[in-house]
Enzyme design. Structure first.
Site, PDB file in Angstrom:
ATOM      1  N   CYS A 211      53.717  35.943  21.043  1.00 29.45           N
ATOM      2  CA  CYS A 211      53.762  37.107  21.694  1.00 29.45           C
ATOM      3  C   CYS A 211      54.686  38.187  20.698  1.00 29.45           C
ATOM      4  O   CYS A 211      54.668  39.149  21.083  1.00 29.45           O
ATOM      5  CB  CYS A 211      54.578  37.192  23.110  1.00 29.45           C
ATOM      6  SG  CYS A 211      53.787  36.242  24.258  1.00 29.45           S
TER       7      CYS A 211
ATOM      8  N   HIS B  91      51.189  44.083  28.480  1.00 27.46           N
ATOM      9  CA  HIS B  91      51.605  43.116  27.567  1.00 27.46           C
ATOM     10  C   HIS B  91      50.421  42.579  26.775  1.00 27.46           C
ATOM     11  O   HIS B  91      50.105  41.207  27.150  1.00 27.46           O
ATOM     12  CB  HIS B  91      52.530  42.121  28.112  1.00 27.46           C
ATOM     13  CG  HIS B  91      52.996  41.102  27.194  1.00 27.46           C
ATOM     14  ND1 HIS B  91      53.299  41.428  25.558  1.00 27.46           N
ATOM     15  CD2 HIS B  91      53.332  39.689  27.252  1.00 27.46           C
ATOM     16  CE1 HIS B  91      53.966  40.240  25.123  1.00 27.46           C
ATOM     17  NE2 HIS B  91      53.718  39.298  26.090  1.00 27.46           N
TER      18      HIS B  91
HETATM   19  N1  COA Z   1      52.407  43.007  37.758  1.00 29.72           N
HETATM   20  C1  COA Z   1      51.710  43.890  38.869  1.00 29.72           C
HETATM   21  N2  COA Z   1      50.655  43.658  39.389  1.00 29.72           N
HETATM   22  C2  COA Z   1      49.770  42.735  38.894  1.00 29.72           C
HETATM   23  C3  COA Z   1      50.366  41.614  37.572  1.00 29.72           C
HETATM   24  C4  COA Z   1      51.491  41.775  37.151  1.00 29.72           C
HETATM   25  N3  COA Z   1      52.024  41.110  36.405  1.00 29.72           N
HETATM   26  N4  COA Z   1      49.323  40.785  37.730  1.00 29.72           N
HETATM   27  C5  COA Z   1      48.386  41.213  38.367  1.00 29.72           C
HETATM   28  N5  COA Z   1      48.511  42.189  39.034  1.00 29.72           N
HETATM   29  C6  COA Z   1      47.544  42.889  40.289  1.00 29.72           C
HETATM   30  C7  COA Z   1      46.328  43.023  39.576  1.00 29.72           C
HETATM   31  O1  COA Z   1      46.265  44.447  39.160  1.00 29.72           O
HETATM   32  C8  COA Z   1      45.468  43.014  40.934  1.00 29.72           C
HETATM   33  O2  COA Z   1      45.750  44.034  41.541  1.00 29.72           O
HETATM   34  P1  COA Z   1      44.319  44.579  42.426  1.00 29.72           P
HETATM   35  O3  COA Z   1      44.141  43.566  43.642  1.00 29.72           O
HETATM   36  O4  COA Z   1      44.908  45.850  43.177  1.00 29.72           O
HETATM   37  O5  COA Z   1      43.176  44.755  41.552  1.00 29.72           O
HETATM   38  C9  COA Z   1      46.341  41.704  41.665  1.00 29.72           C
HETATM   39  O6  COA Z   1      47.602  42.000  41.144  1.00 29.72           O
HETATM   40  C10 COA Z   1      45.740  40.420  41.398  1.00 29.72           C
HETATM   41  O7  COA Z   1      45.621  40.341  40.064  1.00 29.72           O
HETATM   42  P2  COA Z   1      45.077  38.739  39.548  1.00 29.72           P
HETATM   43  O8  COA Z   1      44.569  39.164  38.103  1.00 29.72           O
HETATM   44  O9  COA Z   1      44.255  38.273  40.482  1.00 29.72           O
HETATM   45  O10 COA Z   1      46.416  38.150  39.486  1.00 29.72           O
HETATM   46  P3  COA Z   1      46.618  36.436  39.165  1.00 29.72           P
HETATM   47  O11 COA Z   1      47.494  35.854  40.145  1.00 29.72           O
HETATM   48  O12 COA Z   1      45.484  35.883  38.433  1.00 29.72           O
HETATM   49  O13 COA Z   1      47.793  36.959  37.781  1.00 29.72           O
HETATM   50  C11 COA Z   1      49.997  36.483  36.902  1.00 29.72           C
HETATM   51  C12 COA Z   1      49.227  37.320  37.959  1.00 29.72           C
HETATM   52  C13 COA Z   1      51.377  37.029  37.303  1.00 29.72           C
HETATM   53  C14 COA Z   1      50.041  34.911  37.027  1.00 29.72           C
HETATM   54  C15 COA Z   1      49.313  37.011  35.658  1.00 29.72           C
HETATM   55  O14 COA Z   1      49.620  38.382  35.537  1.00 29.72           O
HETATM   56  C16 COA Z   1      50.217  36.275  34.418  1.00 29.72           C
HETATM   57  O15 COA Z   1      50.031  35.158  34.098  1.00 29.72           O
HETATM   58  N6  COA Z   1      51.295  37.028  33.697  1.00 29.72           N
HETATM   59  C17 COA Z   1      52.102  36.509  32.878  1.00 29.72           C
HETATM   60  C18 COA Z   1      51.460  36.864  31.457  1.00 29.72           C
HETATM   61  C19 COA Z   1      52.322  35.795  30.500  1.00 29.72           C
HETATM   62  O16 COA Z   1      52.748  34.806  30.594  1.00 29.72           O
HETATM   63  N7  COA Z   1      52.457  36.547  29.406  1.00 29.72           N
HETATM   64  C20 COA Z   1      53.296  35.986  28.175  1.00 29.72           C
HETATM   65  C21 COA Z   1      54.695  36.021  28.339  1.00 29.72           C
HETATM   66  S1  COA Z   1      55.714  34.893  27.168  1.00 29.72           S
END
Ligand code: COA
Length: 387
Positions: free
Chosen positions: A85, A334
């Protein structure tokens, strides 16, 4: 060493960009940056491109040459930088070194990631490549899981609460509402964060940065030639980087990122500045706990004191220290390879006085902090308006 300035920046909107491919994202950010720098593609001598996992997300490798090709840089040398990242921040540092050394005058640094074409599980596996595959990811932990361990330990050692973690996300979504390019222009409350679905205890959905598409491009030049292109060049006062173990288990402490501490101490030393001199900072808030660690490890707060300060609003826009005015990784999005360059773009806009509704009054000195993985890489830059 020559003084180096940023003479142009360009950004795409971050988010779920399903109708744009990697090439369109690069073109969108690249053209904006070249126009901002008032420069032609024929003037570019070198390109550094940051991408973390384009091969796993969309099957595309060789992304730096692709950036150069897409932006019409004919036969310009191009090198991809992969540092998880922190790929964008590390690419910026390579560009800085190449201009400072005198080898090149005009250097472009790009960052891009197209993450939303795969399932969440596939994205999670790709992002897991930033940790130790054998010792961490193979055992079943994900990135939210690694940061959850850090959060739990911080809560145990300093009494940090889930509401304090949530307040980071609330602040960053508030800032993102003022940013046209942000993924989430949506206000959230502490209650909403607390009620959002659990991802990895204690981190909930709204404690996490999202999966995003986006690109960011910056153009660097020697300071003494910068005004030929741009009336408000932003000088890079220092550029520092440090590494640490990939494995959390090998660290002396779980509640600090040593790479951040070392990189920032070097950055302050080279810039001859202290934390109190910084007016605006973009920190790496991949999870809410990460912003709390950053505020402590960058020297803005003593260990264990940042969480309450953030909860009390000390780091809101135009408060004691304006933190993540773009919305940060949490609110702005991100796209991993792009984030480090996007952070620089935000600071450039702030120091030029071009940040519109989210402008920090009287901002003169800005900082960026970009982390790779769970802290195995940290890159810190300090910028100053070069009037
Ligand atoms: N913040 C706010 N809303 C979020 C979100 C977040 N981080 N991630 C997803 N959403 C929302 C989506 O827009 C969607 O909204 P909608 O239903 O209105 O369309 C809903 O939540 C579901 O999204 P979805 O893609 O099914 O979520 P998910 O459960 O598959 O993924 C996380 C959620 C948190 C697991 C994923 O965003 C993630 O892995 N984040 C971390 C990324 C990471 O590790 N980056 C590197 C860092 S070092």
């Amino acid at each position: 060493m020559r003084d180096v300035a940023v003479i142009g920046v360009g950004l795409t909107k971050f988010g779920e960009r399903w109708s744009s491919g990697l090439k369109e994202l690069l073109a969108e950010a690249g053209i904006a940056a070249l126009e901002d720098a008032n420069i032609s593609s024929n003037d570019i001598e070198m390109l550094y491109g940051g991408t973390m996992a384009s091969g796993r997300f969309i099957g595309q490798e060789h992304t730096a040459a692709l950036m150069a090709d897409q932006l019409g840089f004919k036969n310009t040398p191009a090198v991809r930088i992969e540092n998880a990242c922190a790929s964008g921040g590390s690419a910026l540092r390579q560009a800085y070194i190449s201009v400072a050394s005198g080898i090149h005058d005009i250097v472009v640094v790009g960052g891009v990631e197209k993450m939303t074409d795969v399932t969440s599980a596939e994205a999670s596996t790709a992002l897991g490549g930033a940790g130790d595959q054998e010792w961490e990811l193979f055992q079943g932990i994900t990135f939210p899981g690694l940061y959850a361990l850090i959060a739990k330990r911080h809560m145990y050692e300093y009494g940090t609460t889930e509401e304090q973690l949530a307040s980071v996300a609330v602040k960053n979504h508030e800032n993102a509402c003022k940013n046209q390019l942000a993924q989430f222009k949506k206000r959230i409350s502490i209650e909403e964060v607390m009620k959002s679905k659990m991802v990895s205890d204690p981190l909930k959905l709204l404690d996490c940065s999202p999966i995003s598409d986006g690109a960011a491009v910056a153009v660097l030049a020697p300071l003494d030639k910068a005004r030929k292109y741009n009336d408000t060049p932003i000088k890079i006062l220092s550029s520092s980087q440090a590494s640490d173990t990939l494995r959390l288990a090998e660290r002396d402490s779980l509640t600090e990122l040593k790479a951040t501490k070392i990189a920032s101490q070097l950055a302050y030393k080279h810039a001859k500045l202290e934390p109190k001199d910084i007016d605006v900072v973009e920190v790496h808030d991949c999870f809410t706990i990460a912003e709390i660690l950053a505020m402590e490890d960058l020297g803005f707060y003593k260990k264990g004191k940042a969480a309450q300060a953030i909860f009390d609003g000390e780091t809101a826009l135009n408060s004691k220290l304006s933190v993540n005015t773009s919305g940060g990784l949490k609110g702005c999005g991100h796209p991993v390879g792009a984030t480090g360059v996007k952070q620089a773009a935000e600071i450039v806009w702030q120091l030029r006085g071009d940040a519109k509704d989210r402008q920090v009054k009287g901002a003169e000195i800005g900082m960026t902090h970009n982390v790779g993985g769970s802290g195995a890489t940290a890159v810190v830059h300090i910028f100053e308006r070069a009037d």
